[in-house]
Design a protein around this motif. Structure first.
Motif: not given
Length: 223
Positions: A104-107, A109-113, A121-129, A139-144
């Motif tokens: 998941c890079l952005e909301p 991704d979360a919705y469609l997945y 489970a969702l894996s998010i880059p916490f350094a790149k970008g 926040k928007n990822i988690f809301i979606v």
């Protein structure tokens, strides 16, 4: 829903930001959040001083083990994880039966997945970008991710076939992988022990575990 946050040592300095964003976003929606990630960053310390048995150095290899135990024992229902790029955590979690992790890079991704693949489970880059405004994206990822029921399908007319495929993926992993406890017994013992004795994991696991066989297995490491 019970949700665990798991992040490795390299992103420990961001744990508080990620956890607060997750907690403040999803708990008003009725979910419960556990902080199982590393949250003691290595700052101006030698490695020997920063890490100990009480504060083990967890990599994405360790958090894959932890996620598998938490999800298969039903201690939690969902895992938010990540590392620098999110790729290592993704591959690690997807090594285990009972775990289907998306990237998941952005909301969107979360919705469609979650609507199409219906994983846990969702894996998010916490350094790149992960720069200016990163907490807004989180926040928007988690809301979606957590304000909508999973598996509704996208487009919705494809819901039936998508749900069938999502269930089959769990079945395929179960058929291709060793049973979880047998698989864990095949791992390097030090790797396994380090993951299991981590204090944040221990607290969450013992509080929520619903599988007696997995509980008995894990309890061996606490005596």
């Amino acid at each position: 829903m019970k949700i665990a946050l798991l992040n490795e040592f390299s992103q420990a300095s961001k744990n508080n930001l990620i956890f607060k964003t997750l907690k403040n976003t999803v708990e008003p929606l009725g979910h419960k959040v556990f902080n199982d990630g590393m949250n003691n960053p290595l700052i101006n310390k030698d490695v020997s001083e920063a890490y100990s048995d009480d504060n083990p150095r967890l990599t994405y290899l360790h958090i894959g083990i932890e996620a598998a135990l938490l999800l298969n024992s039903q201690a939690v229902d969902f895992v938010i994880t990540g590392c620098g790029t999110g790729q290592g955590a993704l591959m690690s979690l997807n090594s285990y039966p009972g775990v289907v992790c998306g990237y998941c890079l952005e909301p969107t991704d979360a919705y469609l997945y979650l609507q199409i693949n219906n994983g846990n489970a969702l894996s998010i880059p916490f350094a790149k970008g992960f720069g200016w405004g990163a907490e807004i994206n989180l926040k928007n990822i988690f809301i979606v991710a957590f304000s909508n029921p999973q598996g509704l399908g996208y487009p919705k007319e494809n819901r039936k076939s998508q749900n069938e495929n999502a269930m089959k993926l769990f079945e395929i992993k179960s058929n291709l992988c060793y049973p979880l406890l047998e698989a864990l017994s095949n791992l390097d013992s030090k790797l396994l022990q380090t993951a299991i004795i981590a204090p944040n994991f221990k607290k969450c696991f013992l509080e929520g575990c619903k599988d007696q066989k997995i509980l008995d297995y894990v309890n061996q490491f606490y005596h």
